[in-house]
Design a protein around this motif. Structure first.
Motif, mmCIF file in Angstrom:
data_model
loop_
_atom_site.group_PDB
_atom_site.id
_atom_site.type_symbol
_atom_site.label_atom_id
_atom_site.label_comp_id
_atom_site.label_asym_id
_atom_site.label_seq_id
_atom_site.Cartn_x
_atom_site.Cartn_y
_atom_site.Cartn_z
ATOM 1 N N VAL A 121 1.722 5.496 -1.095
ATOM 2 C CA VAL A 121 0.960 6.801 -1.239
ATOM 3 C C VAL A 121 2.234 7.669 -1.618
ATOM 4 O O VAL A 121 3.408 7.469 -1.479
ATOM 5 C CB VAL A 121 0.599 7.497 0.035
ATOM 6 C CG1 VAL A 121 -0.960 6.952 0.439
ATOM 7 C CG2 VAL A 121 1.187 7.359 1.298
ATOM 8 N N ALA A 141 -2.694 8.939 5.730
ATOM 9 C CA ALA A 141 -2.922 7.591 5.261
ATOM 10 C C ALA A 141 -1.482 7.008 5.475
ATOM 11 O O ALA A 141 -1.505 5.759 5.853
ATOM 12 C CB ALA A 141 -3.024 7.764 3.686
ATOM 13 N N ARG A 158 -3.894 14.477 3.670
ATOM 14 C CA ARG A 158 -4.551 13.170 3.158
ATOM 15 C C ARG A 158 -3.466 12.260 3.332
ATOM 16 O O ARG A 158 -3.458 11.088 3.851
ATOM 17 C CB ARG A 158 -5.532 13.390 2.115
ATOM 18 C CG ARG A 158 -6.636 13.962 2.308
ATOM 19 C CD ARG A 158 -7.922 13.727 1.250
ATOM 20 N NE ARG A 158 -7.604 14.016 -0.003
ATOM 21 C CZ ARG A 158 -7.845 15.240 -0.485
ATOM 22 N NH1 ARG A 158 -8.519 16.155 0.361
ATOM 23 N NH2 ARG A 158 -7.432 15.896 -1.639
ATOM 24 N N LYS A 161 -1.479 5.800 8.974
ATOM 25 C CA LYS A 161 -2.487 4.816 9.481
ATOM 26 C C LYS A 161 -2.071 3.591 8.535
ATOM 27 O O LYS A 161 -1.633 2.865 9.129
ATOM 28 C CB LYS A 161 -3.872 5.099 9.132
ATOM 29 C CG LYS A 161 -4.389 6.061 10.085
ATOM 30 C CD LYS A 161 -5.736 6.912 9.681
ATOM 31 C CE LYS A 161 -6.128 8.121 10.275
ATOM 32 N NZ LYS A 161 -7.136 8.694 9.727
ATOM 33 N N GLU A 210 0.882 -1.106 -0.139
ATOM 34 C CA GLU A 210 0.191 0.087 0.054
ATOM 35 C C GLU A 210 0.860 1.266 0.076
ATOM 36 O O GLU A 210 1.850 1.314 1.077
ATOM 37 C CB GLU A 210 -0.992 0.111 1.264
ATOM 38 C CG GLU A 210 -1.996 1.179 1.124
ATOM 39 C CD GLU A 210 -3.115 0.897 2.101
ATOM 40 O OE1 GLU A 210 -3.911 1.889 2.255
ATOM 41 O OE2 GLU A 210 -3.352 -0.428 2.510
#
Length: 943
Positions: A517, A534, A530, A537, A515
């Protein structure tokens, strides 16, 4: 006057000038300053100390002071309000008590130093990573809570402005408006002010967007004047109380004619309070440092010779990283582990290696040709091509495509290269530099179009063959780090210079189940937030460009992989600094990727080994302790370019650079001594502040005032609903930062509120003739019998006033007990007194006179301390002024023409005479001692 005569004078009507009276309907004390009679009607002008105002009233609105009987609520209000006022006079730090941020010992010391002086104008020079933004925020909050600041301007480099907005909101609940002058035409449609800088009380703006211009290519003088008016002159004249400048060493400039220095001069004059923030304020350049420190106080630093350790230290607040400790006294920073990770080209990556070699040859020839033809921007482009091919195949492929488009496009479709200073250019990250170059009018080099086509074909062929060697190495390292750190969910921060590389890595890692970003300079503040959320988390990997990474605080991550290494080591340090911050609980790991057998690898290998020796010798951690970013950028760019152009002389060139850095380190160490060394820090101060009862005093003061003066205070669900005497209502009010955090929808009431602060700062005096209440207190020993009082002792001069509040306990046997006086005050603030009765007028007057005599004796020590502080302040002003006049006299005496010299000396003499006269006027002191509260104490409450 006899007692009988005085007693009758209190009961006589009408009142006389000088009498203390009770003014209705608000039941406040006042003193008659003038009586007038017109057509049989008596009118009085009465001074009200509680509001420091004068009103005109009819005799019917007045009654004698003996009718002013203190209630329990009013007594509690006065005791609590005096406690708050006393805290303010004793330099108790309000900001840490009233904010959600828990300051560290060095930040407490910085705040304490800053507000210990009337003139809050300082250079905050903590080393990198120690939280200068937090220090500046604490000082701003302190000044706001004291009612000294309302309008604040923050000037910062472009890449840091969003960080300032975010940190002020997160840590202090302060809303700052980011104003970008290039967007002013859009703002004008919604703002009413002629001067847009006045549209918000708290503003952040980029440094280089507001510096004044002397001229611009293609602009008329009128256009330049309009530009300067809107961006610079309107900014300076917008009525700021506090100006904060981040990375303030940039204001020093190379001469006093540089635009950034002119901006600095304007900002220095724009507000009474000034904070300049810089981790590297000196860097061995005394001229530039003198220009910088003179912005703080021009009179104290009239010339370069005034830059001495003794003169500079009062204006500098500095902590060294190695001396910083946490609240428990432990070292604040953990060790860091950095390693160079060479990436090898396997047989399957043969075409990638050939592409690297071909681009390096293109760069070598193109750069040499550009330099011969004095086309430096083509040279910049060539250097970027070298960094792109090291970054990724996609990065070089997309750039070659864009370069080919530019070479084939009509020249009129392209823009001129913008006028950028070396500093401006150095501030851009690799992606921003590339974007700037590729959309500007750069003519082709000889045979360049054909060469770019060949390179583009090679790049496309490489990309089609599969992942880059470095991408595969990244995957291996992620798995290896998970095993070494014992964490299958390990968070990793990956840095690259270029967006195409970022996009390629995002696809590569996402396809393999991670995952991911991304952050880059094109994202606005909300998008950035944002992404950060992310990553905090669920996301495992954050891929960021340098511009995207500016302002990040990622203490929850401790692994940084530099997928491509910026040549400027300061950029590398800034990247690692995103995780190596206050609050980091792990050893930070930084992995630096570099291709084996590349020019970059050879330079880094030799450089790192030899730099380590210099750092050890000089006791420094990194290049940034010696060089600023622009300096380092130039030095290391030159080194890498030379290594690319002449690979055989790498070691020689590295040695030249290291000799330069060694000289800079020596100069920096010599000159940094002018900043002074860090004092030992006390870890207990933060704990003392966090447990300070000030918010509870403010709560007691406010609630008791409302209950005593016709307002209301109702406790509901752990908060207060307050109604002021004028009918204004506040609901869901809390008084501590802890309660405010626990109740997000509550209103946190602090001394920043003018009404609340007024309750403490405008205390009414206790008037002769007021009946003295007789009280008992639950937690007081029954043997304590006597009179307790509070006195405000103050001195005022033409430009200065200072006050202290003194408790006094006079026992019935005539002795004065200072500890008992303080103890009774403590009890009055925390427990409700019981009023047994009020003394009659005569007994009250006798008590007042006895206490006044005792207060004069006891208060003399406090008065002497205030006078001494005033004299020391004047002595500093005198010394500073005389030093400045002497420096100016020396400069004038160097003028060759006798007539001009004598005329200037005459004017200087007159100015000096005026200065001395002003000091004489300021030396005249007016003392005052005013009673605030007087009660008789008769032991503890019984039963």
């Amino acid at each position: 006057m006899s007692q009988a005569t005085r007693s009758s004078s209190f009961n006589k009507q009408p009142f006389a000038e000088g009498d203390w009276v009770l003014v209705h309907p608000h039941q406040v004390l006042g003193r008659i300053i003038e009586k007038s009679v017109l057509w049989g009607n008596a009118f009085f002008r009465v001074w009200l100390p509680s509001t420091d105002s004068i009103i005109r009233v009819d005799a019917s609105a007045l009654s004698p002071t003996q009718s002013s009987v203190l209630s329990t609520h009013h007594l509690t209000y006065l005791a609590a309000a005096a406690r708050v006022a006393d805290a303010l006079t004793q330099d108790v730090l309000l900001a840490p008590i009233e904010s959600s941020v828990i300051p560290l010992p060095h930040q407490i010391r910085a705040l304490s130093r800053a507000i210990s002086n009337d003139r809050v104008r300082y250079l905050l020079a903590d080393e990198v990573g120690l939280g200068k933004t937090i220090e500046a925020g604490l000082i701003m909050r302190e000044l706001k809570l004291r009612g000294l600041v309302r309008r604040t301007l923050v000037i910062a480099p472009k890449g840091l402005v969003t960080q300032w907005v975010a940190e002020m909101r997160t840590h202090f609940g302060e809303e700052f408006r980011l104003l970008i002058p290039s967007d002013f035409s859009a703002y004008r449609r919604i703002a009413r002010e002629d001067n847009l800088w006045q549209s918000h009380p708290q503003v952040v703006c980029p440094m280089d967007s507001v510096k004044p211009l002397d001229g611009r290519r293609g602009w008329s003088r009128q256009q330049v004047a309009e530009y300067n008016r809107e961006r610079f002159e309107d900014l300076i004249s917008a009525g700021w109380d506090l100006v904060i400048v981040d990375e303030a060493h940039r204001l020093g400039g190379s001469t006093d004619q540089v635009a950034r220095y002119k901006l600095g001069q304007g900002l220095a004059e724009a507000a009474p309070y000034l904070l300049l923030l810089s981790a590297t304020p000196h860097q061995g350049k005394t001229d530039a440092f003198h220009r910088l420190i003179s912005l703080v106080d021009a009179q104290a630093f009239p010339d370069v010779s005034s830059v001495t350790k003794e003169r500079v230290q009062p204006y500098v607040i500095r902590t060294e990283k190695r001396r910083a400790i946490d609240a428990e006294g432990k070292p604040l920073f953990k060790p860091r582990r950095t390693e160079l990770a060479p990436v090898s080209w396997e047989d399957r990556h043969r075409d990638q290696r050939l592409l690297y070699e071909a681009v390096t040859e293109y760069v070598r020839e193109g750069y040499n040709q550009a330099m011969r033809e004095k086309r430096s921007y083509i040279g910049f482009l060539m250097i970027l091509m070298q960094r792109l091919v090291v970054s990724s195949t996609r990065a070089i492929r997309t750039t070659l495509e864009r370069r080919l488009e530019a070479l084939e496009a009509p020249q009129e479709q392209l823009t001129l290269f913008p006028q950028l200073s070396e500093e401006d250019w150095a501030d851009l990250d690799g992606q921003e530099q590339m974007d700037t170059l590729l959309k500007t009018r750069l003519k082709a080099l000889k045979n360049e179009r054909a060469e770019v086509k060949l390179l583009l074909e090679a790049a496309r062929r490489c990309e089609a063959q599969g992942p880059d060697a470095k991408a595969e190495a990244l995957l291996d390292w992620i798995y290896r780090l998970q095993a070494e750190e014992g964490d299958p969910d390990l968070k990793v921060l990956v840095f690259t210079e270029f967006v195409p590389t970022q996009e390629m890595l995002y696809e590569f890692l996402t396809e393999r189940g991670f995952e991911v970003v991304c952050l880059n300079g094109s994202m606005d503040m909300e998008e950035r937030k944002r992404v950060q959320d992310a990553f905090a988390k669920d996301a495992r990997i954050l891929i960021s460009t340098d511009a995207g990474g500016e302002g990040l605080n990622l203490q929850f991550c401790h692994v940084v992989i530099n997928y491509d290494i910026p040549w400027n080591p300061m950029r590398l340090e800034q990247r690692i600094g995103r995780v190596d911050r206050i609050g980091q609980t792990h050893t930070v790991r930084a992995i630096n990727f570099v291709f084996e057998d590349s020019v970059e690898h050879r330079v880094r290998e030799v450089l790192e080994e030899k730099l380590a020796v210099i750092f050890e010798e000089f006791g420094i951690d990194k290049t940034g302790d010696v060089l600023d970013s622009a300096q380092a950028g130039q030095i290391f760019d030159d080194l890498y370019v030379e290594a690319i152009l002449n690979p055989d002389v790498v070691e020689t060139k590295v040695d030249e650079v290291l000799k330069n850095i060694q000289e800079q380190a020596w100069e920096s160490r010599q000159s940094a001594s002018v900043l002074g060394s860090t004092e030992d820090l006390d870890p207990r101060e933060a704990q003392r502040l966090l447990s300070h009862p000030l918010p509870h005093w403010v709560e007691r003061m406010t609630v008791s005032y409302l209950q005593a003066h016709g307002g209301k205070a109702e406790r509901k669900n752990g908060a207060w609903d307050l109604t002021w005497p004028n009918g204004e209502r506040l609901t869901n009010v809390v008084f501590t930062s802890k309660e405010a955090e626990e109740k997000p929808l509550s209103r946190h009431l602090t001394l920043e509120d003018p009404k609340v602060r007024g309750l403490a700062m405008r205390l009414p005096p206790f008037a002769p003739g007021q009946p003295v209440p007789v009280i008992t207190l639950t937690n007081l020993a029954p043997e304590i019998m006597g009179f307790w009082s509070l006195w405000r002792i103050s001195i005022s001069t033409a430009d200065w006033n200072r006050r202290r509040i003194m408790p006094l306990f006079l026992a019935d046997d005539g002795r004065v007990f200072a500890p008992t006086a303080r103890h009774i005050w403590d009890q009055l603030v925390v427990t409700k007194p019981t009023i047994l009765r009020h003394l009659d007028v005569e007994t009250s007057h006798q008590a007042f006179e006895r206490l006044q005599e005792a207060a004069e004796r006891q208060g003399k020590t406090i008065y002497d301390e205030l006078v001494q502080a005033h004299r020391e302040r004047l002595a500093r002003e005198r010394e500073k002024g005389e030093y400045a006049f002497a420096a100016r006299r020396r400069a004038i005496e160097r003028i060759g023409l006798p007539q001009v010299r004598n005329h200037r000396l005459s004017l200087l003499e007159q100015e000096e005479e005026r200065f001395r006269e002003q000091l004489e006027r300021r030396a005249q002191i007016l003392p005052e001692m005013a009673p605030l509260l007087l009660v008789r104490v008769e032991g503890g409450a019984h039963g």
